[in-house]
Write an enzyme that holds these catalytic residues in place. Structure first.
Site, PDB file in Angstrom:
ATOM      1  N   SER A 137      61.795  -4.133  -4.534  1.00  0.00           N
ATOM      2  CA  SER A 137      62.825  -3.794  -3.542  1.00  0.00           C
ATOM      3  C   SER A 137      62.381  -3.925  -2.097  1.00  0.00           C
ATOM      4  O   SER A 137      62.614  -3.032  -1.276  1.00  0.00           O
ATOM      5  CB  SER A 137      63.332  -2.369  -3.769  1.00  0.00           C
TER       6      SER A 137
ATOM      7  N   ASP B  29      68.253   1.166  -5.353  1.00  0.00           N
ATOM      8  CA  ASP B  29      67.122   0.816  -4.488  1.00  0.00           C
ATOM      9  C   ASP B  29      67.268   1.428  -3.100  1.00  0.00           C
ATOM     10  O   ASP B  29      66.319   1.965  -2.532  1.00  0.00           O
ATOM     11  CB  ASP B  29      66.998  -0.713  -4.381  1.00  0.00           C
TER      12      ASP B  29
HETATM   13  C1  GLA Z   1      68.135  -4.562  -9.058  1.00  0.00           C
HETATM   14  C2  GLA Z   1      69.346  -3.975  -8.309  1.00  0.00           C
HETATM   15  C3  GLA Z   1      69.521  -2.494  -8.660  1.00  0.00           C
HETATM   16  C4  GLA Z   1      69.552  -2.290 -10.181  1.00  0.00           C
HETATM   17  C5  GLA Z   1      68.379  -2.995 -10.857  1.00  0.00           C
HETATM   18  C6  GLA Z   1      68.462  -2.957 -12.366  1.00  0.00           C
HETATM   19  O1  GLA Z   1      66.970  -3.974  -8.604  1.00  0.00           O
HETATM   20  O2  GLA Z   1      69.163  -4.103  -6.908  1.00  0.00           O
HETATM   21  O3  GLA Z   1      70.692  -2.001  -8.049  1.00  0.00           O
HETATM   22  O4  GLA Z   1      70.784  -2.727 -10.714  1.00  0.00           O
HETATM   23  O5  GLA Z   1      68.296  -4.363 -10.467  1.00  0.00           O
HETATM   24  O6  GLA Z   1      68.287  -1.662 -12.824  1.00  0.00           O
END
Ligand code: GLA
Length: 349
Positions: free
Chosen positions: A114, A160
């Site tokens: 993230s 995230d």
């Molecule tokens: C990505 C997305 C999150 C979530 C994950 C899976 O990180 O940004 O919002 O959906 O995938 O859990």
């Protein structure tokens, strides 16, 4: 180059935000379910000062300076993130005339930790301070998600941005993505949370992610519910009766929500062994039912367990990327050595 060197004056303010790893609750946030991420010690720092009519930024990680007009659309580059934050604030009616920013990040990029949410949250925190804006941390997370969905064009959930905005070191954020209520859960003492990158780039992650979202929506229609969150474990017969692959997708989400609830209980009772089992069950479900793992990643999970992890699973959107492993603090070094021997491409964060 620092802010002063790039722009010739000192910044007016600065702010930062962390990357994250998700311990349990994968692909549940866009199904209005439960998640359990924790912030990492890697973070993104944004220094800022006010500007009129433009967004100008320097990204230290790329040694690049870019400028964009306030009315300009996304361009598919790193400036989309800070520009999206300015855009979303103006959309929401806040007085933001433009900004000059210096960005620096230690969050590994493209691994599934993230880095984008860290950048959005750090930017919004810096802008909030710079322009004296009045909104709380939950609103900030919502604005960050809107910037990513509506400006950058990635249909992500809210996990995230919420953990980057509200997470605390040493704690997991137990979040109900339906109403954004949350609770901090203390992480087990004597255990390290390690992120192990498989070195496999996240292939087709975006299209795969969107397909999964659509499949979940179809499953909801057939089951007659608003969101898969509304399907209890007891309704597994109806879930299993859905056509392939909707039955698998729904089964993952329904069981994963239950795993988060049980996982929080296990952590609060100090039952690390049970938590590790739930992580493994989550991986199995992501592999068999949600189909977002890859053979190399499955192999890496097994190797982590072999070398002493109590639990391990693919983390983030999947389709490659990193796994998260829970390892007794005292065995960390041996663990890393053992994993590297069996999987030389592994990188530890
Ligand atoms: C990505 C997305 C999150 C979530 C994950 C899976 O990180 O940004 O919002 O959906 O995938 O859990």
């Amino acid at each position: 180059m620092g802010f002063l060197e790039v722009f010739g004056h000192q910044p007016a303010t600065d702010a930062s935000a962390p990357g994250r790893v998700n311990l349990l609750g994968e692909h549940t946030d866009y199904n209005q379910g439960f998640v359990l991420p924790t912030p990492l010690s890697y973070n993104t720092r944004v220094e800022a000062s006010a500007m009129d009519g433009i967004i100008e930024a320097y990204a230290e990680n790329f040694s690049q300076r870019k400028v964009r007009g306030l009315q300009n659309a996304k361009q598919g580059d790193w400036l989309d993130y800070p520009a999206g934050c300015v855009w979303v604030l103006r959309q929401a009616g806040y007085q933001v005339p433009g900004a000059r920013m210096h960005l620096k990040s230690s969050v590994p990029i493209g691994v599934g930790l993230s880095s984008s949410a860290a950048l959005e949250v750090a930017t919004l925190r810096a802008l909030r301070r710079l322009f004296g804006l009045d909104f709380d941390d939950v609103t900030l997370a919502r604005l960050a998600q809107r910037a990513e969905v509506e400006y950058v064009g990635v249909r992500c959930g809210i996990m995230d941005q919420m953990v980057a905005s509200l997470g605390q070191p040493g704690h997991a954020l137990f979040l109900d993505t339906r109403d954004l209520s949350y609770r901090l859960v203390t992480l087990p003492r004597g255990y390290a949370i390690l992120v192990v990158d498989s070195g496999i780039p996240r292939r087709l992650a975006e299209s795969g992610y969107n397909t999964r979202r659509t499949e979940c929506e179809e499953a909801c229609k057939l089951l007659g519910v608003k969101a898969l969150r509304d399907v209890p474990l007891q309704s597994m017969r109806a879930v299993n009766g859905l056509p392939e692959p909707l039955n698998r997708r729904a089964r993952h989400v329904v069981t994963e929500n239950a795993r988060v609830l049980e996982g929080v209980e296990a952590l609060e009772q100090g039952n690390v062994k049970r938590f590790g089992e739930l992580m493994l069950a989550s991986h199995q479900s992501l592999k068999e039912d949600y189909r977002v793992s890859l053979p190399e990643v499955d192999q890496l999970v097994e190797i982590c367990i072999k070398h002493g992890a109590v639990g391990a699973r693919i983390t983030g959107a999947g389709f490659g990327g990193a796994i998260v492993a829970l390892v007794p603090e005292g065995e960390k070094e041996l663990f890393c050595q053992g994993v590297t021997k069996d999987y030389p491409a592994a990188k530890f964060f």
